[in-house]
Structure formats: structure tokens, C-alpha cells
Motif scaffolding. Structure first.
Motif, short mmCIF file in Angstrom:
data_model
loop_
_atom_site.label_atom_id
_atom_site.label_comp_id
_atom_site.label_asym_id
_atom_site.label_seq_id
_atom_site.Cartn_x
_atom_site.Cartn_y
_atom_site.Cartn_z
N SER A 4 32.13 59.08 30.51
CA SER A 4 33.15 58.12 31.71
C SER A 4 32.10 57.98 32.63
CB SER A 4 33.84 59.48 31.78
OG SER A 4 33.30 60.80 31.87
N ILE A 5 31.55 57.20 33.71
CA ILE A 5 31.19 56.61 34.74
C ILE A 5 32.50 56.26 35.88
CG2 ILE A 5 29.83 55.07 35.71
CD1 ILE A 5 29.03 54.00 33.32
N SER A 16 35.95 48.42 42.62
CA SER A 16 36.45 47.95 41.91
C SER A 16 35.48 46.42 40.95
CB SER A 16 37.95 47.69 42.39
OG SER A 16 37.69 46.40 43.03
N THR A 17 35.26 46.19 42.27
CA THR A 17 34.26 44.63 41.67
C THR A 17 33.17 44.86 40.98
OG1 THR A 17 34.99 43.70 44.47
CG2 THR A 17 33.24 42.73 42.70
N ILE A 18 32.82 46.46 41.36
CA ILE A 18 31.10 46.67 40.60
C ILE A 18 31.69 47.45 39.24
CG2 ILE A 18 29.67 48.52 40.97
CD1 ILE A 18 29.29 46.98 43.52
N ALA A 19 33.07 48.22 39.08
CA ALA A 19 33.52 49.02 38.56
C ALA A 19 33.83 48.32 37.57
CB ALA A 19 34.50 49.93 38.98
N LYS A 20 34.25 47.14 37.28
CA LYS A 20 34.96 46.01 36.53
C LYS A 20 33.77 45.84 35.75
CE LYS A 20 38.79 44.43 38.77
NZ LYS A 20 39.51 43.20 39.67
N LYS A 21 32.47 45.27 36.50
CA LYS A 21 31.82 44.28 35.75
C LYS A 21 31.04 45.62 34.88
CE LYS A 21 30.26 40.39 38.34
NZ LYS A 21 28.92 39.77 38.14
N LEU A 26 29.56 47.07 29.71
CA LEU A 26 29.48 48.33 28.63
C LEU A 26 30.43 48.29 27.35
CD1 LEU A 26 28.16 51.43 30.15
CD2 LEU A 26 26.60 49.60 29.47
N GLY A 27 31.81 47.55 27.51
CA GLY A 27 32.59 48.02 26.38
C GLY A 27 33.56 49.38 26.66
N PHE A 28 34.28 49.28 27.86
CA PHE A 28 34.36 50.42 28.58
C PHE A 28 35.45 49.64 29.18
CE2 PHE A 28 30.90 53.75 29.19
CZ PHE A 28 30.51 53.76 28.41
N ILE A 29 36.53 51.17 29.41
CA ILE A 29 38.51 49.97 29.49
C ILE A 29 38.24 50.51 31.66
CG2 ILE A 29 40.56 51.22 30.65
CD1 ILE A 29 40.02 49.73 27.48
N TYR A 30 38.41 50.01 32.56
CA TYR A 30 38.48 50.16 33.72
C TYR A 30 39.51 50.83 34.36
CZ TYR A 30 38.61 49.28 39.36
OH TYR A 30 38.53 49.87 40.23
N VAL A 31 38.74 51.93 35.18
CA VAL A 31 40.61 52.37 35.92
C VAL A 31 40.10 52.76 37.38
CG1 VAL A 31 41.84 54.63 35.13
CG2 VAL A 31 40.64 54.26 33.57
N VAL A 123 35.80 54.87 29.80
CA VAL A 123 35.74 54.64 30.83
C VAL A 123 34.59 54.11 32.04
CG1 VAL A 123 38.36 55.45 31.03
CG2 VAL A 123 37.03 56.67 32.22
N VAL A 124 35.39 53.91 32.89
CA VAL A 124 34.36 53.63 34.56
C VAL A 124 35.65 53.83 35.65
CG1 VAL A 124 32.59 51.76 35.97
CG2 VAL A 124 32.66 51.15 33.72
#
Ligand code: C5P
Length: 221
Positions: A4-5, A16-21, A26-31, A123-124
Motif C-alpha cells: 500500500s502507498i 489523484s493525478t499522481i496516485a493514478k499514474k 506499478l499495477g496497483f489499484i488506485y483508490v 493500492v495507491v
């Protein structure tokens, strides 16, 4: 292994822009946890419940069911069966969200959902209290900020590009008021976790911030 990040910070810092990228890379889910609180605020607004009616807000928690789904990698917020993504991004909903998310019952409900998501998959997650309260054991914690002037300028550019008429000074005033409310609330206020890395993006590009956070993740994992 589930990672988790946590990315916290004030309004309009680019979380949100940064977390999404980062999630994509990394192939994680953005929450996007703010979107969940926004859905609750939308429910309250639609039911004419005011921000200072705390008993009614607590009561409404029993009637509100928020969940998230992903369509083409984009988080969709489902409020009582309705996809409300198209209704939650206005400044008006943002201000109401900041007021209603002070309510502890609202927070407990959202935190449960957020922890459930993070327990199942990497997750991020971005928000205000992720590193301090929701995921205290997150592998990476970042407190992302930028000057209020720069944050207002970015929001202005974003809104103008969408054809929404707005005033930059008014945006900055709203941002400062929302941050103050988020930082001074009693329960799980916005603050930098002791073990979070401070990233000031005022003079950084989006990609520079993304690279910096991925570097921190790679060093720690
Ligand atoms: O990030 P966003 O601007 O969508 O968040 C809207 C509001 O939701 C914030 O101003 C804050 O009051 C609330 N919020 C919160 N805790 C979170 C995420 C958002 O209280 N984890």
C-alpha cells in the motif's frame, strides 16, 4: 504480497493525478477516498440535510451505501446503486464534503470500506488521513503539498479547460477554507504522518513527482 502507498495532502495538490499514474505503473489499484466522502455529501445535499445537522448526518449513514467499481481502470463511485461520478466534482460538493466528513460516523463507515479494499489488493490510496489513520502500516507514506497559489492556479486551468467559468481568487479562498476545516477537525484531521515523506510539488512536474514516489517505493519494498 499486498502493498500500500498512502498519499495525503491538502486540496488540489495533484494527489489523484499522481496516485493514478503510480498505480498504473506499478499495477496497483488506485483508490480515491475523497470521492467516497463526496458521494456521502451528495446524498446529504439531495436530502436537504445541512452540514451542521450532525444527528441527521449520523442517521443518514444507515441509509447510505457507497461502493466502488472500476471501468477501464477509472474508479466509479456507486451511491445506493447509482453511479454518481458525474455529480461529485463540483466546488459546492467539495465544500459540503469537507463539512460533512468531520462527522465520525461518516468517517468510520468510509474507513471500513477503505481498509477492506487495501487488505485484498495492492493500492495507491489518496486522501487526508490515509497514512495517519486508515493505513498506519502503509509501505510508503507521502504528504504531497504545493503552495495555495499554485494549487488554485492548477484548479483554474483545469476548470477553464472544461469550459467552466471561475475566478482564481475565489478558488484560492475556497481551497484555504477547506484545508483549514480538514486540518482542524477533531477526528482524523489532515496532517503529515511522522513517517511520511514531504513532497512539495510547487516547482515539480507530475512525472517528477511520480518518479520520486516510485523511487521511494522501490527503496522500501
Ligand atoms: O480529495 P477531495 O478533494 O476529493 O476530498 C474532498 C473532501 O473529502 C476533503 O476536503 C476532505 O474534507 C474529505 N476527505 C477526508 N478524508 C479523506 C479524503 C477526503 O476527510 N481520506
Amino acid at each position: 504480497m499486498v502493498y500500500s502507498i498512502a498519499i495525503d495532502g491538502p486540496a488540489g495538490a495533484g494527489k489523484s493525478t499522481i496516485a493514478k499514474k503510480i498505480a498504473k505503473e506499478l499495477g496497483f489499484i488506485y483508490v480515491d477516498t475523497g470521492a467516497m466522502y463526496r458521494a456521502v455529501a451528495l446524498y446529504l445535499m439531495r436530502n436537504q440535510i445541512a452540514a451542521d445537522e450532525s444527528a441527521k448526518i449520523s442517521q443518514a449513514c444507515n441509509e447510505v451505501n457507497v461502493s466502488i467499481e472500476y471501468v477501464d481502470g477509472e474508479q466509479q463511485v456507486i451511491l445506493n446503486g447509482e453511479n454518481v461520478n458525474g455529480f461529485i466534482r463540483t466546488e459546492e460538493v467539495g465544500m459540503m464534503t469537507s463539512a460533512s466528513s468531520k462527522n465520525k460516523d461518516v468517517r468510520m463507515k468510509m474507513v471500513e470500506l477503505q481498509r477492506q479494499l487495501a487488505s485484498k489488493t495492492s493500492v495507491v490510496m489518496d486522501g487526508r488521513d490515509i497514512g495517519t489513520y486508515v493505513l498506519p502500516n502503509a509501505d510508503v507514506k507521502v504528504y504531497l503539498t504545493a503552495s495555495s497559489g499554485e494549487r488554485a492556479r492548477r484548479r483554474y486551468v483545469e476548470l477553464t479547460a472544461k469550459g467552466v467559468g471561475c475566478d482564481i481568487a475565489e478558488i484560492e479562498t475556497d481551497i484555504i477554507a477547506r484545508d483549514h476545516q480538514d486540518m482542524t477537525r477533531e477526528f482524523a484531521p489532515l496532517c503529515q504522518a511522522e513517517d511520511a515523506t514531504l513532497v512539495d510539488s510547487s516547482d515539480m512536474t507530475i512525472d517528477e513527482v511520480v518518479d520520486e514516489i516510485i523511487k521511494i517505493f522501490n527503496q522500501k519494498s
